[in-house]
Design an enzyme around this catalytic site. Structure first.
Site, short mmCIF file in Angstrom:
data_model
loop_
_atom_site.label_atom_id
_atom_site.label_comp_id
_atom_site.label_asym_id
_atom_site.label_seq_id
_atom_site.Cartn_x
_atom_site.Cartn_y
_atom_site.Cartn_z
N ARG A 64 0.84 -1.20 0.00
CA ARG A 64 0.00 0.00 0.00
C ARG A 64 0.88 1.25 0.00
O ARG A 64 0.59 2.24 -0.66
CB ARG A 64 -0.87 -0.03 1.27
N HIS A 108 -19.22 11.21 1.01
CA HIS A 108 -19.70 9.90 1.49
C HIS A 108 -21.24 9.92 1.51
O HIS A 108 -21.83 10.91 1.96
CB HIS A 108 -19.15 9.63 2.90
C1 GRF Z 1 -20.80 8.12 -4.26
O1 GRF Z 1 -21.98 7.66 -3.68
C2 GRF Z 1 -19.89 8.71 -3.23
O2 GRF Z 1 -20.58 9.33 -2.18
C3 GRF Z 1 -19.15 7.49 -2.71
O3 GRF Z 1 -18.97 6.67 -3.82
C4 GRF Z 1 -19.95 6.96 -4.80
C5 GRF Z 1 -19.22 7.34 -6.04
O4 GRF Z 1 -20.08 7.57 -7.12
N1 GRF Z 1 -17.93 7.88 -2.05
P1 GRF Z 1 -19.53 8.31 -8.41
O5 GRF Z 1 -18.36 7.45 -8.91
O6 GRF Z 1 -19.11 9.67 -8.01
O7 GRF Z 1 -20.67 8.30 -9.38
#
Ligand code: GRF
Length: 216
Positions: A64, A108
């Site tokens: 990582r 998130h």
């Molecule tokens: C979104 O729901 C974001 O909140 C989460 O992962 C998803 C990504 O969706 N972290 P996208 O790739 O931006 O369409």
């Protein structure tokens, strides 16, 4: 302010950021979009916006730490001064996060600190909570943790599915993230401990209730 966006998939939040930055006079400029997956749909969207892209697969590195060193180098070389995580599905180690302290934002799909991690909408529906939402926050080494910039709250409705609730939340993600990026680029977000102070006039909403008794 130039920023790097890290993705792993669809890239709809990244797209919302790129579209916002394309507006004249916007204070943020996309420097690079990096995906850890070569087949991430968001890469095509980034290219269509004329933003340089790079694939850095975690699978190509023995650890990582080495993966994150390559990420760091690519971000620095792009000229980016900050990072937006937008559906980037790798945890970042403390080393990396500390190097970019208060310069990494994440989005998130829950009202943090509730429902960290994956499958948020499924868990929200199982628990029968009445509200969900999304959070833009500064990143700390712990998963889905860090000082909160914005949250939007949406009602959970009778009959909701993961898809219907997810779509309602996502619509707000696409509003919140560009707004947070703009304020960040304007230098209007100040982190003090766990709290973010926003040096801009913002309206406050009243409380919400869900479900609500019918009005007579
Ligand atoms: C979104 O729901 C974001 O909140 C989460 O992962 C998803 C990504 O969706 N972290 P996208 O790739 O931006 O369409």
């Amino acid at each position: 302010m130039r920023f790097a966006t890290l993705i792993s998939g669809r890239g709809s939040n990244m797209q919302a950021l790129l579209e916002a930055c394309a507006e004249p006079g916007h204070p943020a400029k996309p420097a690079i979009v990096i995906s850890n997956k070569a087949d991430a749909a968001g890469l095509e969207i980034a290219r269509a916006h004329g933003v340089p892209t790079k694939v850095i697969s975690h699978k190509d590195f023995p650890s990582r730490h080495d993966f994150e060193a390559a990420l760091h180098q690519a971000i620095v070389e792009s000229g980016a001064e900050m990072i937006c995580l937008a559906g980037f599905m790798r945890l970042l180690e403390a080393d990396f996060v500390d190097r970019w302290r208060d310069r990494i934002l994440n989005i998130h799909p829950s009202l943090l600190p509730a429902y960290r991690g994956l499958h948020t909408h499924q868990r929200v529906l199982e628990d029968g909570v009445r509200f969900s939402g999304c959070t833009v926050h500064f990143v700390r080494p712990e998963m889905d943790a860090g000082p909160i910039v914005f949250q939007a709250c949406v009602p959970v409705r009778e009959g909701d599915t993961e898809d219907s609730l997810g779509a309602r939340v996502l619509a707000w993600e696409h509003k919140l993230y560009p707004l947070a990026l703009r304020l960040m680029a304007e230098g209007k977000l100040r982190v003090e401990g766990k709290v973010v102070h926003i040096d801009a006039p913002l309206a406050l909403q009243d409380g919400l209730m869900n479900p609500c008794p019918e009005r007579n």
